[in-house]
Design an enzyme around this catalytic site. Structure first.
Site, short mmCIF file in Angstrom:
data_model
loop_
_atom_site.label_atom_id
_atom_site.label_comp_id
_atom_site.label_asym_id
_atom_site.label_seq_id
_atom_site.Cartn_x
_atom_site.Cartn_y
_atom_site.Cartn_z
N THR A 1 -37.73 116.95 36.67
CA THR A 1 -36.35 116.85 36.19
C THR A 1 -35.44 117.47 37.25
O THR A 1 -35.86 118.38 37.97
CB THR A 1 -36.18 117.53 34.81
OG1 THR A 1 -34.80 117.54 34.45
CG2 THR A 1 -36.71 118.94 34.80
N GLY A 2 -34.24 116.95 37.35
CA GLY A 2 -33.33 117.47 38.37
C GLY A 2 -32.57 116.34 39.01
O GLY A 2 -32.39 115.27 38.41
N THR B 1 -33.29 116.18 31.37
CA THR B 1 -34.20 115.05 31.14
C THR B 1 -35.51 115.50 30.53
O THR B 1 -36.05 116.53 30.91
CB THR B 1 -34.52 114.39 32.50
OG1 THR B 1 -33.35 113.71 32.92
CG2 THR B 1 -35.69 113.42 32.42
N ARG C 1 -26.99 102.91 38.51
CA ARG C 1 -27.69 103.97 39.25
C ARG C 1 -29.01 104.32 38.53
O ARG C 1 -29.05 104.45 37.31
CB ARG C 1 -26.79 105.21 39.33
CG ARG C 1 -27.42 106.40 40.05
CD ARG C 1 -28.05 107.37 39.08
NE ARG C 1 -28.56 108.57 39.73
CZ ARG C 1 -29.41 109.41 39.14
NH1 ARG C 1 -29.83 109.20 37.93
NH2 ARG C 1 -29.85 110.47 39.79
N VAL C 2 -30.07 104.48 39.31
CA VAL C 2 -31.36 104.85 38.75
C VAL C 2 -31.86 106.10 39.46
O VAL C 2 -31.73 106.21 40.69
CB VAL C 2 -32.38 103.69 38.93
CG1 VAL C 2 -33.77 104.13 38.53
CG2 VAL C 2 -31.95 102.48 38.11
N GLY C 3 -32.40 107.04 38.69
CA GLY C 3 -32.93 108.27 39.30
C GLY C 3 -34.45 108.24 39.37
O GLY C 3 -35.07 107.17 39.30
N ASP C 4 -35.04 109.41 39.49
CA ASP C 4 -36.49 109.51 39.65
C ASP C 4 -37.27 109.22 38.37
O ASP C 4 -38.44 108.86 38.43
CB ASP C 4 -36.86 110.92 40.10
CG ASP C 4 -36.43 111.93 39.03
OD1 ASP C 4 -35.21 111.98 38.72
OD2 ASP C 4 -37.29 112.64 38.48
N GLY D 1 -32.30 113.28 40.75
CA GLY D 1 -33.25 112.21 41.06
C GLY D 1 -33.24 111.80 42.52
O GLY D 1 -34.29 111.54 43.11
C1 SD4 Z 1 -32.07 111.60 37.20
N1 SD4 Z 1 -33.81 113.26 37.15
O1 SD4 Z 1 -31.72 110.56 36.68
C2 SD4 Z 1 -32.81 112.61 36.35
C3 SD4 Z 1 -31.77 113.55 35.83
C4 SD4 Z 1 -32.35 114.66 35.11
O2 SD4 Z 1 -32.06 116.09 33.46
O3 SD4 Z 1 -33.41 115.18 35.34
N2 SD4 Z 1 -31.64 115.09 34.16
O4 SD4 Z 1 -31.83 111.89 38.37
#
Ligand code: SD4
Length: 317
Positions: free
Chosen positions: A201-202, A150, A178-181, A204
């Site tokens: 990033t990582g 990300t 689905r939604v991440g951070d 979420g």
């Molecule tokens: C998520 N943090 O949607 C994002 C994924 C991500 O590199 O960082 N991808 O969880």
């Protein structure tokens, strides 16, 4: 004084390009973040952002993006938006609204349509190949793939304005909706022009548990350096999750302070980021982690060459 930091090697060319404009005062922090992220969204070989982003388990590309203005805390975010070329531009436009500044799915698409944003089928042929390969690998059960890329950026401009912004296709093979951070304020991004900014990033689901970007900015506000703040916040979240949940996903962050100094922290072995400022041109850094201590070094030319070769290598089913 200006500075810009972006997650992963993918930020390199875009940061190089906007740095020139920041330096000449042609653009401010807002435009720098939006232009740089839009350039990454448009590049088809980055597989977690914009066009070419990896689809959800129904082979649909759903994108999240966000923007925060550290002068007045205004922010905008889109979640699970489909078929728009530059989600970051939609998120930026939303940040100009006091209410209704976070829109999901169909509502985000309606807003983008009404405001004339460019439509595009965001599912690339390459992403379809990645998808089909993954389906084959997981014949029995589809599981989200926890690899990531990300883009998150923090920018300080010559007027001491700080912003933070993100864009992602989220987890490969995620559930629809689905939604991440990345689109959640305080988790994937946060900015305060009087203090600094952070982006993550990582995984979420885990990053959100620590509201990590807000935490880093809070620590800076309390007087910690930007590097200390990143390490304290990340190690605390990592250790807490290990203690309480007995597992932790990938967590990586980058941040800048109001003087343009940068910091980073990670719990993985292959995190990279790009930083440029009025004092140094854009460079790629590789982050290393040993016993909760983060160090970083410049990427070699060989590493840089290899990166693009791998990214653009021919893909076959
Ligand atoms: C998520 N943090 O949607 C994002 C994924 C991500 O590199 O960082 N991808 O969880």
């Amino acid at each position: 004084m200006w500075a810009i930091i972006g997650t992963w090697r993918m930020s390199y060319e875009a940061i190089q390009n906007v740095s020139k404009k920041l330096k000449n005062n042609e653009i401010g922090a807002d435009e720098a973040a939006v232009l740089a992220i839009a350039e990454i969204e448009d590049f088809p070989y980055f597989k977690s952002v914009g066009y070419g982003g990896l689809p959800n388990e129904e082979m649909v590309v759903e994108l999240d993006a966000a923007f925060m203005n550290g002068n007045d805390y205004s922010f905008g975010a889109v979640m699970a938006i489909k078929d728009y070329k530059n989600p970051i531009k939609v998120a930026y436009e939303l940040s100009k609204q006091y209410t209704n500044c976070v829109l999901v799915g169909e509502g985000a698409e309606k807003f983008a349509h009404k405001n004339g944003f460019e439509r595009k089928n965001m599912l690339s042929d390459r992403a379809i190949i990645h998808y089909k390969k993954r389906v084959k690998e997981m014949e029995t059960e589809l599981k989200p793939y926890i690899g990531h890329d990300t883009v998150g950026m923090c920018v300080l401009d010559n007027n001491q304005k700080i912003v933070s912004a993100t864009s992602t296709s989220g987890l490969f093979m995620k559930k629809s909706g689905r939604v991440g951070d990345s689109a959640i304020i305080g988790s994937g991004f946060y900015a305060d022009s009087e203090v600094g900014a952070c982006t993550a990033t990582g995984l979420g689901e885990d990053l959100m548990k620590g509201c990590i970007s807000y935490e880093v900015v809070s620590l800076m506000r309390q007087g910690k350096t930007v590097q200390e703040s990143c390490e304290i916040a990340l190690n605390k979240l990592n250790d807490k999750l290990l203690e309480k949940a007995k597992k932790v996903g990938d967590l990586s962050i980058v941040a800048i302070d109001k003087n343009g100094n940068f910091g980073c922290a990670t719990n993985i072995d292959n995190f990279s980021f790009v930083y440029a400022s009025d004092k140094e041109e854009a460079k790629v850094y590789l982050v290393e982690k040993e016993n909760n201590k983060t160090t970083f070094k410049l990427a070699s030319q060989e590493w840089l060459d290899d990166y693009l070769k791998t990214r653009m290598a021919k893909l076959e089913l």
